[in-house]
Design a protein around this motif. Sequence first.
Motif, PDB file in Angstrom:
ATOM      1  N   ARG A 110     -64.366  23.773 -40.741  1.00 47.03           N
ATOM      2  CA  ARG A 110     -63.979  24.588 -39.579  1.00 47.03           C
ATOM      3  C   ARG A 110     -62.471  24.567 -39.368  1.00 47.03           C
ATOM      4  O   ARG A 110     -61.880  25.539 -38.895  1.00 47.03           O
ATOM      5  N   LEU A 111     -61.849  23.450 -39.702  1.00 46.14           N
ATOM      6  CA  LEU A 111     -60.390  23.316 -39.583  1.00 46.14           C
ATOM      7  C   LEU A 111     -59.667  23.842 -40.819  1.00 46.14           C
ATOM      8  O   LEU A 111     -58.438  23.738 -40.898  1.00 46.14           O
ATOM      9  N   LYS A 112     -60.469  24.393 -41.759  1.00 45.44           N
ATOM     10  CA  LYS A 112     -59.912  24.951 -43.005  1.00 45.44           C
ATOM     11  C   LYS A 112     -59.147  23.906 -43.816  1.00 45.44           C
ATOM     12  O   LYS A 112     -58.097  24.190 -44.396  1.00 45.44           O
ATOM     13  N   LYS A 113     -59.666  22.682 -43.814  1.00 45.73           N
ATOM     14  CA  LYS A 113     -59.079  21.626 -44.608  1.00 45.73           C
ATOM     15  C   LYS A 113     -59.667  21.652 -46.023  1.00 45.73           C
ATOM     16  O   LYS A 113     -60.839  21.985 -46.196  1.00 45.73           O
ATOM     17  N   PRO A 114     -58.880  21.304 -47.025  1.00 44.29           N
ATOM     18  CA  PRO A 114     -59.410  21.255 -48.390  1.00 44.29           C
ATOM     19  C   PRO A 114     -60.481  20.175 -48.511  1.00 44.29           C
ATOM     20  O   PRO A 114     -60.458  19.178 -47.786  1.00 44.29           O
ATOM     21  N   LYS A 115     -61.407  20.375 -49.421  1.00 44.49           N
ATOM     22  CA  LYS A 115     -62.468  19.389 -49.614  1.00 44.49           C
ATOM     23  C   LYS A 115     -61.882  18.105 -50.183  1.00 44.49           C
ATOM     24  O   LYS A 115     -61.096  18.129 -51.120  1.00 44.49           O
ATOM     25  N   ARG A 116     -62.256  16.993 -49.580  1.00 41.85           N
ATOM     26  CA  ARG A 116     -61.773  15.690 -50.018  1.00 41.85           C
ATOM     27  C   ARG A 116     -62.941  14.719 -50.086  1.00 41.85           C
ATOM     28  O   ARG A 116     -63.987  14.929 -49.465  1.00 41.85           O
ATOM     29  N   ASN A 117     -62.751  13.659 -50.824  1.00 43.22           N
ATOM     30  CA  ASN A 117     -63.758  12.604 -50.901  1.00 43.22           C
ATOM     31  C   ASN A 117     -63.711  11.790 -49.608  1.00 43.22           C
ATOM     32  O   ASN A 117     -62.711  11.154 -49.301  1.00 43.22           O
ATOM     33  N   LEU A 118     -64.795  11.810 -48.844  1.00 45.01           N
ATOM     34  CA  LEU A 118     -64.848  11.110 -47.564  1.00 45.01           C
ATOM     35  C   LEU A 118     -65.783   9.902 -47.596  1.00 45.01           C
ATOM     36  O   LEU A 118     -65.940   9.221 -46.585  1.00 45.01           O
ATOM     37  N   PHE A 119     -66.389   9.631 -48.742  1.00 44.60           N
ATOM     38  CA  PHE A 119     -67.380   8.562 -48.804  1.00 44.60           C
ATOM     39  C   PHE A 119     -66.714   7.188 -48.674  1.00 44.60           C
ATOM     40  O   PHE A 119     -65.642   6.941 -49.222  1.00 44.60           O
ATOM     41  N   TYR A 120     -67.354   6.328 -47.930  1.00 48.03           N
ATOM     42  CA  TYR A 120     -66.870   4.974 -47.689  1.00 48.03           C
ATOM     43  C   TYR A 120     -68.069   4.078 -47.451  1.00 48.03           C
ATOM     44  O   TYR A 120     -69.179   4.558 -47.161  1.00 48.03           O
ATOM     45  N   SER A 121     -67.881   2.786 -47.578  1.00 48.93           N
ATOM     46  CA  SER A 121     -68.991   1.863 -47.357  1.00 48.93           C
ATOM     47  C   SER A 121     -69.371   1.853 -45.874  1.00 48.93           C
ATOM     48  O   SER A 121     -68.511   1.688 -45.007  1.00 48.93           O
ATOM     49  N   PRO A 122     -70.657   2.009 -45.575  1.00 52.27           N
ATOM     50  CA  PRO A 122     -71.085   1.958 -44.179  1.00 52.27           C
ATOM     51  C   PRO A 122     -71.127   0.541 -43.613  1.00 52.27           C
ATOM     52  O   PRO A 122     -71.398   0.350 -42.432  1.00 52.27           O
ATOM     53  N   PHE A 123     -70.846  -0.445 -44.466  1.00 55.89           N
ATOM     54  CA  PHE A 123     -70.906  -1.846 -44.047  1.00 55.89           C
ATOM     55  C   PHE A 123     -69.511  -2.451 -44.158  1.00 55.89           C
ATOM     56  O   PHE A 123     -68.964  -2.567 -45.252  1.00 55.89           O
ATOM     57  N   LEU A 124     -68.944  -2.814 -43.023  1.00 54.22           N
ATOM     58  CA  LEU A 124     -67.569  -3.306 -42.971  1.00 54.22           C
ATOM     59  C   LEU A 124     -67.549  -4.736 -42.454  1.00 54.22           C
ATOM     60  O   LEU A 124     -68.098  -5.024 -41.388  1.00 54.22           O
ATOM     61  N   GLU A 125     -66.907  -5.613 -43.197  1.00 53.44           N
ATOM     62  CA  GLU A 125     -66.771  -7.002 -42.775  1.00 53.44           C
ATOM     63  C   GLU A 125     -65.365  -7.217 -42.214  1.00 53.44           C
ATOM     64  O   GLU A 125     -64.379  -7.010 -42.912  1.00 53.44           O
ATOM     65  N   PRO A 126     -65.242  -7.609 -40.945  1.00 55.56           N
ATOM     66  CA  PRO A 126     -63.908  -7.779 -40.347  1.00 55.56           C
ATOM     67  C   PRO A 126     -63.221  -9.066 -40.779  1.00 55.56           C
ATOM     68  O   PRO A 126     -63.881 -10.065 -41.087  1.00 55.56           O
ATOM     69  N   ASP A 127     -61.912  -9.026 -40.782  1.00 53.85           N
ATOM     70  CA  ASP A 127     -61.118 -10.246 -40.933  1.00 53.85           C
ATOM     71  C   ASP A 127     -60.910 -10.907 -39.571  1.00 53.85           C
ATOM     72  O   ASP A 127     -60.786 -12.124 -39.463  1.00 53.85           O
ATOM     73  N   ILE A 128     -60.868 -10.063 -38.523  1.00 53.38           N
ATOM     74  CA  ILE A 128     -60.682 -10.539 -37.148  1.00 53.38           C
ATOM     75  C   ILE A 128     -61.768  -9.902 -36.297  1.00 53.38           C
ATOM     76  O   ILE A 128     -61.913  -8.674 -36.284  1.00 53.38           O
TER      77      ILE A 128
END
Length: 257
Positions: A110-128
């Motif tokens: 909708r914002l007319k942005k070029p297609k980019r890879n958006l995949f990321y791990s859904p599980f994030l371990e914090p340092d803090i």
Amino acid sequence: MHIHHLSGYIQSIYLVEYEHGLLLLDGCSRADVELIHTFVSESLHRPITDLKIVVVTHMHPDHAGAAEALRKLAGCRILTSEKPHHWYSGLHGMLMYTTDLLLTFWVASRLKKPKRNLFYSPFLEPDIVAEEGMRIPEFEDWQILNMPGHTDRDLAVYHAPTHTIYVADLIVKVKDKFIPPFPVFHPNQYRISVNKLHDLYPSDVLLAHSGSVKLKDEDYAHLFDNLPELPKTHWRATKRKAYSLIKRYRLRKRRDL
């Protein structure tokens, strides 16, 4: 202290600069990693390793997508909430993760942005691990506030000396009106979070999707008038759509008889 406001892939990026290091107020999307790296190296003329802390306010693709990649690239630490379970855990969580990614792709189109890879791990371990009222290590003038409702683990980041707060998706601006976001999983917690923001009454509110704004009494009044009493979630929206389609189908069938 200087807050740099960058236009990210589908959201605002707030990068806080100090002589001793850089603080990123949210985890952005995976598509923003190159933008951040380029800005730090070419505009600020600093090594990317000067990025010390990345706050992740919640796990949606445009708020957590770049965090792990930046940790690998810069050696920074990630500060976020830690709950008994991951936000996207289980079958329902993975369905939600897929839906959130699809929504992010849709917004980008909708914002007319070029297609980019958006995949990321859904599980994030914090340092803090974030805690209510804690001062961010190395950036002690910034404070963490819990602001759940949109999800069960939303954070805000408050700078008391300038009375400035970054609230991520706590509120959104549509046609010059401030309203609750979609989804709101926990309406009771959301109401408490909005009241907390109102009681704080900051001078500047940094939004994830509308830049820096100054909320007036009438803005808060409109927001309070539109607080949801029931959860507004993907599943409920899908059910309402399904019921509507079934109802239309039955009406057409009756007309044909």
